[in-house]
Design a protein around this motif. Structure first.
Motif, PDB file in Angstrom:
ATOM      1  N   ASN A   1      -5.635  -1.555 -13.376  1.00  0.00           N
ATOM      2  CA  ASN A   1      -4.645  -0.675 -13.391  1.00  0.00           C
ATOM      3  C   ASN A   1      -4.482  -0.137 -12.137  1.00  0.00           C
ATOM      4  N   ILE A   2      -4.569  -0.844 -10.867  1.00  0.00           N
ATOM      5  CA  ILE A   2      -4.573  -0.340  -9.489  1.00  0.00           C
ATOM      6  C   ILE A   2      -3.260  -1.185  -8.753  1.00  0.00           C
ATOM      7  N   THR A   3      -2.691  -0.585  -8.183  1.00  0.00           N
ATOM      8  CA  THR A   3      -1.742  -1.046  -7.457  1.00  0.00           C
ATOM      9  C   THR A   3      -1.804  -1.259  -6.214  1.00  0.00           C
ATOM     10  N   LEU A   4      -1.527  -2.591  -5.606  1.00  0.00           N
ATOM     11  CA  LEU A   4      -1.600  -2.920  -4.178  1.00  0.00           C
ATOM     12  C   LEU A   4      -0.273  -2.776  -3.338  1.00  0.00           C
ATOM     13  N   HIS A   5      -0.324  -2.201  -2.146  1.00  0.00           N
ATOM     14  CA  HIS A   5       0.953  -2.343  -1.266  1.00  0.00           C
ATOM     15  C   HIS A   5       0.493  -2.854   0.218  1.00  0.00           C
ATOM     16  N   ALA A   6       1.069  -3.906   0.387  1.00  0.00           N
ATOM     17  CA  ALA A   6       0.849  -4.523   2.081  1.00  0.00           C
ATOM     18  C   ALA A   6       1.828  -4.138   2.793  1.00  0.00           C
ATOM     19  N   ASN A   7       1.372  -3.654   4.024  1.00  0.00           N
ATOM     20  CA  ASN A   7       2.368  -3.437   5.219  1.00  0.00           C
ATOM     21  C   ASN A   7       1.640  -4.036   6.575  1.00  0.00           C
ATOM     22  N   SER A   8       2.499  -4.517   7.334  1.00  0.00           N
ATOM     23  CA  SER A   8       2.237  -5.282   8.531  1.00  0.00           C
ATOM     24  C   SER A   8       3.450  -5.493   9.276  1.00  0.00           C
ATOM     25  N   GLU A   9       3.000  -5.363  10.532  1.00  0.00           N
ATOM     26  CA  GLU A   9       3.823  -5.742  11.790  1.00  0.00           C
ATOM     27  C   GLU A   9       3.417  -6.904  12.463  1.00  0.00           C
ATOM     28  N   TRP A  10       3.866  -8.016  12.782  1.00  0.00           N
ATOM     29  CA  TRP A  10       3.476  -9.190  13.357  1.00  0.00           C
ATOM     30  C   TRP A  10       2.697  -8.856  14.753  1.00  0.00           C
ATOM     31  N   GLN A  11       1.493  -9.216  14.831  1.00  0.00           N
ATOM     32  CA  GLN A  11       0.533  -9.121  16.037  1.00  0.00           C
ATOM     33  C   GLN A  11       0.082  -7.504  16.375  1.00  0.00           C
ATOM     34  N   LYS A  12       0.460  -6.870  15.429  1.00  0.00           N
ATOM     35  CA  LYS A  12       0.161  -5.643  15.581  1.00  0.00           C
ATOM     36  C   LYS A  12      -0.702  -5.071  14.555  1.00  0.00           C
ATOM     37  N   GLY A  13      -1.136  -5.631  13.394  1.00  0.00           N
ATOM     38  CA  GLY A  13      -2.161  -5.158  12.297  1.00  0.00           C
ATOM     39  C   GLY A  13      -1.585  -5.494  11.037  1.00  0.00           C
ATOM     40  N   PHE A  14      -2.515  -5.286  10.185  1.00  0.00           N
ATOM     41  CA  PHE A  14      -2.268  -5.424   8.709  1.00  0.00           C
ATOM     42  C   PHE A  14      -2.889  -4.160   8.001  1.00  0.00           C
ATOM     43  N   GLU A  15      -2.114  -3.681   6.853  1.00  0.00           N
ATOM     44  CA  GLU A  15      -2.774  -2.700   6.217  1.00  0.00           C
ATOM     45  C   GLU A  15      -2.509  -2.988   4.513  1.00  0.00           C
ATOM     46  N   MET A  16      -3.575  -2.597   4.009  1.00  0.00           N
ATOM     47  CA  MET A  16      -3.428  -2.757   2.384  1.00  0.00           C
ATOM     48  C   MET A  16      -3.916  -1.442   1.965  1.00  0.00           C
ATOM     49  N   GLN A  17      -2.990  -1.050   1.084  1.00  0.00           N
ATOM     50  CA  GLN A  17      -3.037   0.339   0.356  1.00  0.00           C
ATOM     51  C   GLN A  17      -3.520   0.158  -1.285  1.00  0.00           C
TER      52      GLN A  17
END
Length: 355
Positions: free
Chosen positions: A313-329
């Protein structure tokens, strides 16, 4: 009353026909002898009401009994249940039910055979995984006790091999568990910061080799989840950060606490993911077009992380900008409604230098 009406409605034409015959007989009596008609009208009406009530009662009882027998037959299509159903059917329907019974029994036998194969497969995967952990443990012991005797290059290669083996074994084991009908999750309050630190400790040699700068912008909060599943989920995210890191790699952990969710964010300054790939990032086998390293990937890590998140019951959200990093919430539901709902971050980050 309403369930009974649905049974009666299907017999409306025949009941109307019976009513028409009764009315026609009454009409003939009236034509033949008016005096007799008036003297018997009360008896005729009572007889008609009793006749219709008895007919409706018998029809409803018969249909209810037949429906229950049919439901029992669907749940358990054995020959005994089939015979009980056939007693409530007309001859024209019996052959169809016999054919249906043979088909259902064949399907049930096929299903039982497949279920046995699945159970055998799950047992084999779990046994194979545990057996494979023995040489992996020996390799870990060798590296821990004789690291000083090995060259730096060889030590790094062995660390890389060990971590890849561990990831593959964990992925296979958790994939089998996710598809299994048997679940063994233990939901309990878990301190998330020590959980993250334990996962980082598993990857310490690789993090040190690549000279990662690790920063924590979070307090030691508690979440309600399965600790083993959460560690697996974190390993998939951190492993990706290591695989696709750039120059002067960083790994940051932050947290936000709201009224209905607690968010733990994992951010790295690696190559990131192209915008066109983000919607498909959690799909099974998807690797995208984000560089040579991803072409070697299996596309299973984040897929399994997403599946595990659903189970917990966990939600994952991915955010990223090419060549500038990656974030997983990673979003956890807040169980304790009395918890502090103010959104806050520590004013100063806690730093961990692994250079």
């Amino acid at each position: 009353m309403k369930p009974k009406i649905k049974y009666i409605l299907q017999y409306i034409p025949w009941l109307l026909l019976l009513l028409g015959v009764d009315a026609f007989a009454t009409l003939l009596l009236w034509i033949a002898d008016v005096q007799a008609f008036y003297s018997m009208i009360t008896t005729i009406l009572l007889a008609t009401i009793l006749l219709f009530s008895a007919a409706c009662g018998v029809l409803v009882r018969r249909d209810q009994k037949g429906e229950q027998a049919f439901l029992n037959f669907l749940c358990n299509p054995e020959e005994h249940q089939e015979e009980l159903l056939l007693k409530n059917l007309c001859p024209a329907q019996k052959e169809s039910i016999r054919q249906l019974g043979r088909t259902l029994r064949d399907k049930q036998n096929a299903y039982d055979g497949l279920q046995m194969q699945i159970d055998d497969y799950e047992e084999y995967v779990e046994a194979w995984t545990h057996e494979t952990k023995t040489p992996l443990s020996l390799l870990t012991l060798l590296l821990d006790n004789h690291r000083d005797e090995l060259s730096t290059a060889l030590s790094c290669k062995l660390d890389y091999i060990r971590n890849r083996m561990q990831e593959s074994i964990d992925q296979m084991l958790f994939y089998a568990r996710l598809k299994s009908t048997r679940k063994d999750y233990l939901f309990e309050p878990v301190h998330i910061l020590p959980c993250i630190e334990e996962v980082l400790e598993d990857y310490k040699p690789l993090l040190e080799e690549k000279q990662f700068q690790i920063q924590f912008y979070m307090s030691d909060d508690m979440v309600y989840t399965d600790q083993r599943g959460l560690r697996f989920l974190l390993r998939q995210i951190i492993s990706n950060s290591i695989k696709y890191c750039g120059n002067e790699p960083e790994l940051n952990f932050t947290s936000l606490k709201g009224e209905d969710c607690y968010i733990c964010s994992v951010w790295d300054n690696g190559i990131g993911v192209r915008g066109c790939d983000l919607p498909f990032l959690f799909e099974k086998g998807f690797t995208g077009d984000s560089g040579k390293e991803r072409k070697k990937a299996t596309g299973m890590g984040l897929y399994l992380a997403k599946e595990m998140a659903k189970e917990l019951n966990i939600t994952l959200h991915a955010n990223s900008e090419w060549q500038k990093g990656f974030e997983m919430q990673i979003c956890f539901p807040v169980i304790d409604s009395t918890a502090d709902s103010n959104l806050s971050l520590p004013s100063q980050p806690g730093n961990a230098n692994l250079s």
